[in-house]
Enzyme design. Structure first.
Site, PDB file in Angstrom:
ATOM      1  N   ASN A   1     -10.369  -2.552  -6.644  1.00  0.00           N
ATOM      2  CA  ASN A   1      -9.529  -1.583  -7.351  1.00  0.00           C
ATOM      3  C   ASN A   1     -10.025  -1.302  -8.764  1.00  0.00           C
ATOM      4  O   ASN A   1      -9.627  -0.311  -9.370  1.00  0.00           O
ATOM      5  CB  ASN A   1      -8.075  -2.068  -7.439  1.00  0.00           C
ATOM      6  CG  ASN A   1      -7.351  -1.984  -6.113  1.00  0.00           C
ATOM      7  OD1 ASN A   1      -6.404  -2.694  -5.870  1.00  0.00           O
ATOM      8  ND2 ASN A   1      -7.811  -1.097  -5.236  1.00  0.00           N
TER       9      ASN A   1
ATOM     10  N   ASP B   1       0.833  -1.192   0.000  1.00  0.00           N
ATOM     11  CA  ASP B   1       0.000   0.000   0.000  1.00  0.00           C
ATOM     12  C   ASP B   1       0.875   1.252   0.000  1.00  0.00           C
ATOM     13  O   ASP B   1       1.959   1.249   0.560  1.00  0.00           O
ATOM     14  CB  ASP B   1      -0.887  -0.021   1.251  1.00  0.00           C
ATOM     15  CG  ASP B   1      -1.991   1.007   1.184  1.00  0.00           C
ATOM     16  OD1 ASP B   1      -2.266   1.491   0.073  1.00  0.00           O
ATOM     17  OD2 ASP B   1      -2.564   1.324   2.234  1.00  0.00           O
TER      18      ASP B   1
END
Lengths: 313, 282
Positions: free
Chosen positions: B98, B50
């Protein structure tokens, strides 16, 4: 290779010193969390607390700390209007003491004359409730509750505590155990399989069985299921021992923790245990054991209020 | 003060250049990893990679460049893990959610996945050098055809390797993995008939362990997850390996953005692991 081992021991020694000094520095420079009643950007709607008991302590010490922490957490949640609180421990200590906890928060004298006793038990040993027996009429072994495997009480607001400006909320307390975790997913799978099996028998049409994330979600989190917590506090009963190794989730139900913010205060009482090794166990255990403090609770709420949720975007 | 920095910075750069020429840092790194590998080492480490976008924003780069640097970080960390003899590494490369990101970013990520997967698996590259088998775990049918083809090809290139495993999770979500496992268990139970002689009900056979063995990552040979690392200071699991990490897995939340993640973020985590599993208490 023979040389490598002493080197490794040396590196570990240096590392421990560095960690000691960093934690000491952080302890000096830590910030005081906002007060309990401060206005925060966001409050959790479902708070969950994992209690980690310690085998070095007597059972009584573990029980006492956990029960005391739960009473405190209930009172803070009521004051702030957090509607749902789940408490978990892997050994089932809370479940064994659930009756005592319930009696303390729902005093016996008030049960009789009010609607306080609206508690629901979602736990396999209890006789099946009527709506379950409807959904599972052909259940061969009388497996009653396939979804829950946890206890849940409804605690009515205490008028004197809730502030006049806010509408008093009732609080739902869920008592979870290891059974609520992976075994509950397995029993849900069995329940779905049985329903499907009956449908096959009834219609005699066999297409490939399909299961979507949403339908499994509605089984696990729906009406009789457990909703996902927004914030999770990991509270070890023996912090100075627990914080020597990294945090774990101790078997908390996996399905529900997708977006849960995890909080654990890593700098509480980190080194006391090493300084008290000479004391007899019953003395040191009273000094070292710890219930949930308001400081931790406020810090957890602060962390949750500042967290950003992007949901994959 | 500023002038001092101005004078010193070329000196530092020169020193760094000399060190790079002599490969001393590389040598030091390798011997450090050698020493670390002498102690107990985890079997399976998971990474939630991340912070690529926040890293790019902080450096004034494009989002795509951030993802590119993220790939370089993956190569770096993977090499560290392999040198430590970690058997299995799982990385969260792309979440099903996503796909909700801006089309342009999704497209560039798809291109990146297609080219870099083949690069990683090609002859003489990292995965072949260390004998790593690549598994792409997740709902692949959501990918465009060209990426699906690249995934198949990349997996074929490394299918003979058996020293280590790299799980690239994309497009992945743990709930999807758990649902698929439950679905398969139920299908198998329905396909069997009740054995009336032994009264063995196949539906009763759906247990925790059976579901576990049907998880995509476990089916592809991954050992239990020992350590989960999430970078960029977020303290959530974000639908990554929830079933695998909710028990007996050490969680680490690192403040570093993924493209900056390196040896000095990873070594303390290994130290913590060694401290907690060894009886010696260093």
């Amino acid at each position: 290779m023979v040389l490598a081992y002493p080197f490794l021991a040396l590196l570990h020694a240096i590392y421990s010193l560095v960690i000691l000094s960093i934690s000491f520095f952080r302890h000096l420079t830590r910030q005081t969390p906002s007060p309990l009643h401060a206005t925060r950007r966001r409050l959790p709607q479902h708070l969950s607390i994992i209690f980690v008991s310690d085998e070095d302590f007597e059972e009584r010490t573990n029980e006492y700390c956990i029960t005391e922490s739960i009473h405190r957490a209930i009172s803070w949640c009521q004051q702030l209007g957090i509607p749902q609180l789940s408490v978990y421990d892997a050994e089932g200590i809370i479940l064994n003491n659930a009756e005592a906890i319930r009696e303390a928060v729902v005093p016996e004298s008030r049960v009789k004359d009010s609607e306080l006793d609206r508690r629901h038990i979602h736990y396999p040993p209890t006789p099946p409730l009527s709506d379950y027996s409807e959904s599972e009429p052909l259940s061969p072994k009388g497996v009653s509750n396939t979804h829950g495997a946890f206890l849940s009480f409804c605690i009515s607001p205490i008028q004197s505590v809730s502030r006049a400006s806010k509408k008093p909320h009732s609080l739902t307390l869920n008592v979870l155990s290891r059974e609520t975790s992976k075994p509950s997913i397995a029993s849900t799978a069995r329940a779905i399989a049985r329903t499907e099996h009956r449908n096959y028998k009834a219609s005699n049409v066999r297409d490939t069985f399909e299961l979507s994330v949403n339908s499994l979600e509605s089984c696990l989190e729906g009406k009789n299921g457990l909703s996902p917590p927004d914030l999770m506090i990991i509270h070890p009963v023996h912090p100075s021992k627990y914080h020597r190794s990294p945090i774990e989730l101790h078997g908390y139900p996996p399905w529900q923790i997708r977006l849960t913010e995890i909080y654990c205060n890593r700098f509480r009482k980190q080194y006391e245990a090493r300084l008290m090794w000479f004391l007899p166990l019953h003395v040191s255990s009273t000094l070292l054991s710890s219930s949930l403090t308001e400081w931790e609770f406020r810090e957890a709420l602060d962390q949750f209020a500042t967290a950003q949720f992007r949901l994959g975007r | 003060m500023e002038s001092l920095v101005l004078i010193l910075s070329p000196v530092f750069q020169f020193l760094q250049w000399i060190l790079a020429q002599l490969r001393i840092t590389r040598l030091a790194q390798r011997s450090l990893l050698r020493v670390l590998a002498a102690g107990p080492v985890p079997q399976h480490v998971g990474f939630v990679m991340d912070g690529n976008r926040r890293y790019a924003r902080g450096k004034g780069k494009l989002v795509q460049e951030g993802h590119g640097d993220g790939y370089l970080a993956l190569r770096r960390v993977l090499e560290i893990c392999l040198r430590l003899n970690i058997r299995c590494v799982s990385v969260y490369a792309f979440a099903i959610d996503n796909f909700k990101r801006p089309q342009q970013e999704v497209d560039s990520l798809m291109q990146l996945a297609e080219s870099k997967l083949l690069e990683l698996c090609s002859h003489g590259d990292l995965l072949q050098e260390y004998g790593v088998k690549l598994n792409v775990i997740g709902r692949r049918t959501l990918f465009p055809d060209s990426v699906q083809a690249a995934v198949r090809k990349a997996e074929d290139l490394t299918k003979g390797n058996n020293r280590s495993i790299l799980n690239v999770c994309m497009p992945y979500s743990s709930r999807d993995e758990m649902t698929t496992a439950v679905e398969e268990c139920i299908r198998e139970a329905l396909a069997k008939d009740v054995d009336y002689f032994t009264a063995d009900d196949p539906i009763e056979g759906i247990t925790e362990d059976i579901i576990d063995s049907h998880l995509m990552s476990v089916k592809r040979g991954s050992p239990p997850l020992d350590i989960l690392i999430r970078t960029s200071g977020v303290k959530r699991l974000s639908d990554f390996m929830l079933w695998q990490c909710c028990e007996n897995t050490q969680l680490h939340f690192s403040n570093t953005y993924w493209p900056d993640f390196g040896l000095f973020d990873f070594v303390p985590i290994i130290f913590e692991w060694q401290k907690s599993v060894s009886r010696l208490h260093f």
